[in-house]
Motif scaffolding. Structure first.
Motif, short mmCIF file in Angstrom:
data_model
loop_
_atom_site.label_atom_id
_atom_site.label_comp_id
_atom_site.label_asym_id
_atom_site.label_seq_id
_atom_site.Cartn_x
_atom_site.Cartn_y
_atom_site.Cartn_z
N TRP A 1 -0.32 15.45 -8.41
CA TRP A 1 0.60 15.08 -7.70
C TRP A 1 1.73 15.18 -8.26
O TRP A 1 3.12 14.52 -7.52
CB TRP A 1 0.66 13.39 -7.13
N SER B 1 -5.24 16.38 -2.04
CA SER B 1 -5.66 14.99 -1.48
C SER B 1 -4.74 13.79 -1.06
O SER B 1 -4.40 13.79 -2.72
CB SER B 1 -7.10 15.26 -1.59
N PRO B 2 -5.00 13.75 -0.31
CA PRO B 2 -3.93 12.28 -0.54
C PRO B 2 -4.13 11.02 -2.05
O PRO B 2 -5.03 11.38 -1.85
CB PRO B 2 -3.64 11.30 1.09
N ALA B 3 -3.29 10.38 -2.65
CA ALA B 3 -2.70 9.45 -3.60
C ALA B 3 -3.17 8.11 -2.16
O ALA B 3 -2.10 7.72 -2.16
CB ALA B 3 -3.17 9.57 -4.40
N LEU B 4 -4.04 7.56 -2.47
CA LEU B 4 -4.12 6.00 -2.02
C LEU B 4 -4.09 5.03 -3.12
O LEU B 4 -4.74 4.38 -4.04
CB LEU B 4 -4.74 5.78 -0.72
N LEU B 5 -2.95 4.14 -3.86
CA LEU B 5 -2.40 3.00 -4.23
C LEU B 5 -2.08 1.70 -3.73
O LEU B 5 -1.57 1.67 -2.30
CB LEU B 5 -1.59 3.15 -5.10
N LEU B 6 -3.08 0.16 -3.89
CA LEU B 6 -1.96 -0.45 -3.99
C LEU B 6 -1.68 -1.28 -4.78
O LEU B 6 -1.14 -0.53 -6.23
CB LEU B 6 -4.20 -1.79 -3.79
N GLN C 1 1.34 12.30 -0.34
CA GLN C 1 0.20 13.86 0.09
C GLN C 1 1.76 14.38 -0.52
O GLN C 1 2.66 14.44 -0.67
CB GLN C 1 0.82 13.24 1.90
N LEU D 1 0.63 -1.21 -0.17
CA LEU D 1 0.01 0.25 0.25
C LEU D 1 1.06 1.42 0.36
O LEU D 1 1.95 0.70 0.80
CB LEU D 1 -1.37 0.12 2.15
N LEU D 2 0.78 2.47 -0.22
CA LEU D 2 1.12 3.61 -0.84
C LEU D 2 0.72 4.64 -0.86
O LEU D 2 -1.27 4.29 -1.27
CB LEU D 2 1.74 3.46 -1.87
N VAL D 3 0.67 5.62 0.16
CA VAL D 3 0.18 7.22 -0.08
C VAL D 3 1.07 8.07 -0.60
O VAL D 3 2.48 8.32 0.14
CB VAL D 3 -0.34 6.87 1.20
N TRP E 1 6.14 9.94 0.88
CA TRP E 1 5.02 8.75 0.11
C TRP E 1 5.66 7.99 1.35
O TRP E 1 6.47 8.15 2.47
CB TRP E 1 5.27 8.91 -1.35
#
Length: 474
Positions: free
Chosen positions: A461, A403-408, A398, A394-396, A470
């Motif tokens: 981003w 707003s934060p990006a959330l990636l699997l 900012q 999981l990667l966040v 990150w």
């Protein structure tokens, strides 16, 4: 006196010496005996002279290699040379290599000590006949860069840059100068090697002149210059810049400055051969404040073949570290050119990791069964790929304005962005975002030609100049 040749005082061919008719029988007999007596007396005189102690001085001699002219002088000269040999004063060249046994020659030439700051190689065979057993000492060489960190300024200000200085004209005049004066560098007139890198200047600069002890010199393309100390053992270095006018005055920039009094180094060990090439030796260490060429002893085991028998610092090739000391807390590891040292971490609790082929200290807090890795990048508004150094589950990401990006793992996130107004009055839209694939974070752009023409850029981003942080959970 020399030996005399025999001559008769009378002759039978002369009637005055011996008359044809002589009535006296006794006189006749005396005349017949006269010449025999002369011959007898001459022969007996020669025998007496030969028996005398002075005879050798009267006998001539001519023998190659002897300066004597008589047997006596020849014997005396020969005896003197024999006495010299007995006392150890053998005449130069009188005993050749051919007269000596090979085993004796090996003892004579083996163990000869050669002192040089060079490292011997195949070309160093001091004696081609008997090279085995010679010793080569490379004494320690401590070299200091005598250049000063500060300058005397005229018409400019100094700004220290990475690895050098930038000198900005203060525009009080159309010229500017900087200088350093170094005292007590060695014997007057001895050699100094100077490395001066001129790394930049403004386009209006008309001339930049280098002076050594007030004399203008031309700096070679290699940036290495050999000069000499003045009579007091000092060196004054000056740089003089000139612009067409006060208003046009700009700047010039100096990179590395290295000053090494090589003449003083050579004078400190007069029996030691100096390095074959000072420039090559020093260039491999530039920039430096000081460095040490460690002591070593080499043994010649065959023509042109040398083995190291003693070293001040044992290299990696011989089972050592190649380092004279290791600081407390340092960790040694294998690097491309030998052993390198990893300094202790700045904060306690750091964990040893691996990045770009070398060990590094990392702060890796544990979150349950997951491991957290942190990092950052600066936006540049362009498509790009960033190696995270880890493979996140999981990667966040900012940023300051988003707003934060959330990636699997294997997932993409996107934003729909709008361009500036097109010629038809519309505002084209396009997509941009992030994709996580393995350890790589890709910043991408998907836009039509119309959107690109209206300024579409990978700004999701990734705004230019904005820092992004990150956090990866692995």
């Amino acid at each position: 006196m020399a030996f005399q040749s025999m001559t008769f005082t009378k002759s039978w061919e002369d009637p005055a010496d011996f008359p044809t008719y002589e009535p006296d029988e006794a006189q006749v007999r005396a005349d017949l005996q006269y010449l025999h007596n002369e011959m007898r007396d001459a022969f007996n005189g020669l025998v007496a002279s030969l028996n005398a102690t002075s005879a050798a001085a009267n006998l001539p001699i001519s023998v190659p290699g002897l300066s004597a002219g008589t047997i006596q002088a020849a014997i005396e000269e020969t005896l003197a040379e024999v006495q010299k040999a007995a006392a150890g004063q053998i005449v130069d060249g009188s005993i050749t290599r051919e007269k000596l046994a090979a085993s004796l020659l090996a003892r004579i030439y083996g163990g000869r000590l050669i002192v040089s700051w060079n490292t011997p190689g195949a070309a160093q065979t001091p004696d081609s006949d008997y090279p085995v057993g010679q010793l080569w000492l490379r004494p320690a060489l401590d070299v200091a860069n005598e250049a000063q960190p500060s300058w005397s300024l005229s018409g400019c200000t100094a700004q220290e840059t990475e690895g050098g200085w930038r000198f900005n004209a203060d525009r009080t005049m159309s010229a500017a100068g900087v200088s350093q004066r170094l005292e007590g560098l060695g014997p007057g007139g001895s050699a100094v090697l100077l490395h001066l890198a001129l790394t930049g200047q403004d386009s209006a600069l008309t001339s930049l002149t280098l002076y050594c002890n007030s004399a203008p010199v031309q700096l070679p393309e290699s940036s290495w210059l050999e000069t000499t100390l003045d009579s007091s053992g000092s060196l004054e270095l000056q740089l003089q810049a000139q612009w067409p006018s006060t208003e046009a005055a700009g700047y010039f920039q100096v990179g590395d400055l290295t000053i090494v009094p090589v003449g003083a180094l050579e004078a400190s060990l007069p029996d030691c051969a100096p390095p074959e090439d000072w420039e090559t030796l020093l260039q491999s260490h530039v920039p430096f404040t000081a460095f040490r060429l460690p002591r070593a002893v080499f043994l010649q085991v065959a023509p042109g073949q040398w083995e190291t028998v003693d070293e001040e610092v044992l290299p990696v090739s011989r089972g050592g570290t190649g380092r004279k000391a290791v600081a407390a807390g340092q960790l040694l590891y294998g690097a491309e050119n030998g052993m390198a040292a990893l300094d202790p971490p700045e904060a306690s609790g750091a964990v040893l990791g691996f990045s770009e082929g070398r060990p590094v200290w990392q702060s890796l807090p544990q979150l349950g069964a997951l491991q957290a890795v942190q990092g950052s990048y600066t936006g540049n508004q362009a498509e790009r790929t960033i190696d995270l150094g880890a493979t996140p589950r999981l990667l966040v990401v900012q940023g300051t304005f988003e707003s934060p990006a959330l990636l699997l793992q294997g997932q993409s996130v996107a934003q729909t962005l709008r361009c500036t107004q097109a010629s038809d009055g519309a505002y084209p839209t396009y997509g941009a975002g992030l994709t996580l694939q393995g350890s790589r974070l890709t910043i991408w752009l998907s836009a039509s030609q119309e959107a690109v023409a209206c300024g579409a850029a990978a700004r999701a981003w990734n705004l230019p100049g904005v820092p992004y942080a990150w956090l990866a959970l692995c």
